[in-house]
Design an enzyme around this catalytic site. Sequence first.
Site, mmCIF file in Angstrom:
data_model
loop_
_atom_site.group_PDB
_atom_site.id
_atom_site.type_symbol
_atom_site.label_atom_id
_atom_site.label_comp_id
_atom_site.label_asym_id
_atom_site.label_seq_id
_atom_site.Cartn_x
_atom_site.Cartn_y
_atom_site.Cartn_z
ATOM 1 C CD GLU A 335 8.521 4.000 -5.596
ATOM 2 O OE1 GLU A 335 7.384 4.500 -5.407
ATOM 3 O OE2 GLU A 335 9.071 3.490 -6.267
ATOM 4 C CG ASN A 394 2.047 7.879 -2.118
ATOM 5 O OD1 ASN A 394 2.362 8.571 -3.303
ATOM 6 N ND2 ASN A 394 1.049 7.547 -1.684
ATOM 7 C CD GLU A 513 7.335 4.584 -11.387
ATOM 8 O OE1 GLU A 513 7.692 4.338 -10.442
ATOM 9 O OE2 GLU A 513 6.304 5.290 -11.794
#
Length: 858
Positions: A335, A394, A513
């Site tokens: 990520e 994102n 997460e």
Amino acid sequence: MPKKKILIVEDNAMNRMILSGILTSALIYEVAEASNGQEALEVLKQYGEEISLILLDIIMPVMDGHTFLSVIKANPAYSSIPVIVTTQSDGEKSEVAALSCGANDFVSKPYRPEVILHRIANIINFRETAAIVNMLQYDRLTGLYTKEFFYQKVREVLDHNPDKSYDILCSDIENFKLVNDIFGIPAGDNLLCQVANMYITDVGDRGIYGRLNADKFACLLEHQTDYREQWFVEAENKINTLSGTKNIVLKWGIYYIEDGAIKVEQMCDRAFLAVRSIKGQYGKHFAVYDDKLRKKLLLEQAITDSMEDALEQGQFEVYLQPKYRIEDNTLSGAEALIRWKHPEFGMQAPGQFIPLFEKNGFITKLDQFVWDRACAMLQEWDQKGHHLPSISANVSRADIYNVELAEILTTLVKKYGLKPSRLHLEITESAYTEDPDQIIDTVSGLRDLGFIVEMDDFGSGYSSLNMLNQMPMDILKLDMKFIQIETAKPIHQGILRFIMGLARSMCLSVIAEGVETKEQLERLRQYGCDYVQGYYFAKPMPCDEFEALMCQSDKQSEIQEELPLMEEKGFLVVADEVASYRNKVRETFSDKYTVLEATDGETVLTMLTRYGNRIAATILNLSIKNPDGFTILGALQNSKVVWDIPVIATGPADEELEGRAMELGAADYTAKPHLQSSLRKRTLHAVELTLFRMKEFDLKKEAYMDYMTGLLNRRGLMTAIETFREGDAPCAVYLFDLDDLKRINDTLGHGKGDEALCQFGDFLNAHARETDVLARYGGDEFVIIMKCMKTEAALKKGEDICQAMKKERAFQRIPAACSVGVAIWDLKEPIQAVLEKADQALYQVKTGNKGGCRLWRK
């Protein structure tokens, strides 16, 4: 333009005919007639406020004009409709009598067409103008001042009373959106009206109050030094009692106006800053803007002032947090997270600047920086032999409203030679709840292009199961706090197991997460979670450290793109209870599609939601159960997500059944039994027709593009402007003119003139930012709208473009220059007014010294 409806109330048929003829001759009116007041009331019940004006005779049988006027003026539904009374003479007594009855005007008999038409036009225009003014000044729901008019009235009071001290008080309802979701929109509207009534009754004539937006209200009061908590508690209790809701919490912020010269909007912002400082604090109802909050505001301003330079100077860095496959604890992705090494304030946590960037719109530029770095790293590691399947990044709320989002992302992955599926797009759960229709349209389009979509932070908000079923996504990403709370419960309690089962039924992969302990990992493994990330494995790290981590992995060669698996073929769904039939269909289409099988309606709907427009066609047995085939056809008709999936309906040879299926949107109907070769031919034909319809849709999109330059045309410009948000202001509006185009056409030919226009369009595009809107406005005029551009920066940018034009080789061969007028747009006034200002500035340039830039000033 629709015609305005006039109601003629007159017992004399000849007079009605004369009046009707006068009105219809103007070509802008249509007429309704009644022979007395009672009939007129029936007409009003039918048309209501569609009636623009009433022409009324006073003396009539059944119900005369006086009685009719008294009835409609007492009815709020009709009282605003203007009335012109027709009288026998033009004497003063007749006029006074008509006006005293509540009429707006009178005309005397015999009728003079010019007089009647003139008076009707004036009164209708006055009414419509008054309605527009009223709409701009007063909030339609609560009747309080609108935001803009509230600001104006406060400014007038402050300017007229410089010796007096005042306070701004602003209120906000905590979790107001939750009220709408749980109790419904009408309950939410009722609550807002009760808050407005509280201001009206408690503040009254002592102040000015307005509704700024949603659940945010503000008022201006004379200054007082002692605000008591009890006052706000009583106001809150009153609202809870009157609205019929329970446990509604209001927070107030107070700003003591020390500097009356600052904008009223800033005063309210400071009061709301005080509100935010106590949100979530039990028993705390109000806060005052003070030095602490002022320092925070100054820090935010310092961050805002330096953000552009920070991006250019490389102060922002992308960190990567590893993502592991829970089955074998192997590295399977990452990520991308942003960090800011500020030269003055040091390392800034995302929580300190991301919310601010979301508010001012800079987040879109920062997101694009992260997407670019993520793709660049994947390409670099591919070349080194590191096969990382994907990086997730994102997508902020502001990105969703960017009409160029899909183009930006596809251009980016092409630039680095990547499949779209390797860039995963994370959209937070709360964003899905804000504008579902917009999310569905945008995300469905991205998934059709091959991007993988993750719902981030699931469990941190309050998504309904119905919404979860409707939203297009590939991966469910569970929020860190949700994981920590659920794994701390006994194994037979909590809802984590249920969430995993729900994801399975929807064909979704699951990432957890915030995994920090072995116990949490084992619980997630037991529940069937797919992927995890968290401090138990690794913290977010710089890119070079992440590369070293990849090098240490013993199983890098085994890492595959599994999050989720993307099929090269399209999908075909066959929904039928008979296994042998499904097998035949699979054999018939296996060379062309990956065939998905379903034995019940619920599975079909899940597949349609899961795979969306990647499904080429659906072969649907109408007799399928739970739900039946007709219910599925109806759902497809109403679904924006899968509107272009053709359905081949199957069933017995029954004309009524076939007709019903076709009415519900089936592309074709084939009766059983049938040849598989016939089914294949029908299905492929339906797919071709759908592709043709999609191409037709693409052609419609071309209506927004200028055929010569490939830029937006005027229609496309206006459509793009509709996506602008408050955070985009101020905008710089540039009106460019390609100088001496006529001379180029006359001396070198129109071919060279067209070439110059195309080159000028390419030149402007090269000097514009990705977030700017660029259009050919007409002829040799081009428009660029640059977001978040202040006055001096806007002027310098225009001057730089004009100078660069003079140095451009292409325009040295075709002697041309450009002039530009600039106007600053706060997004409040109409864009046409701003373009006129830019045009005035451009005219000043062209009448003086061509090839320059001029900023419009008052």
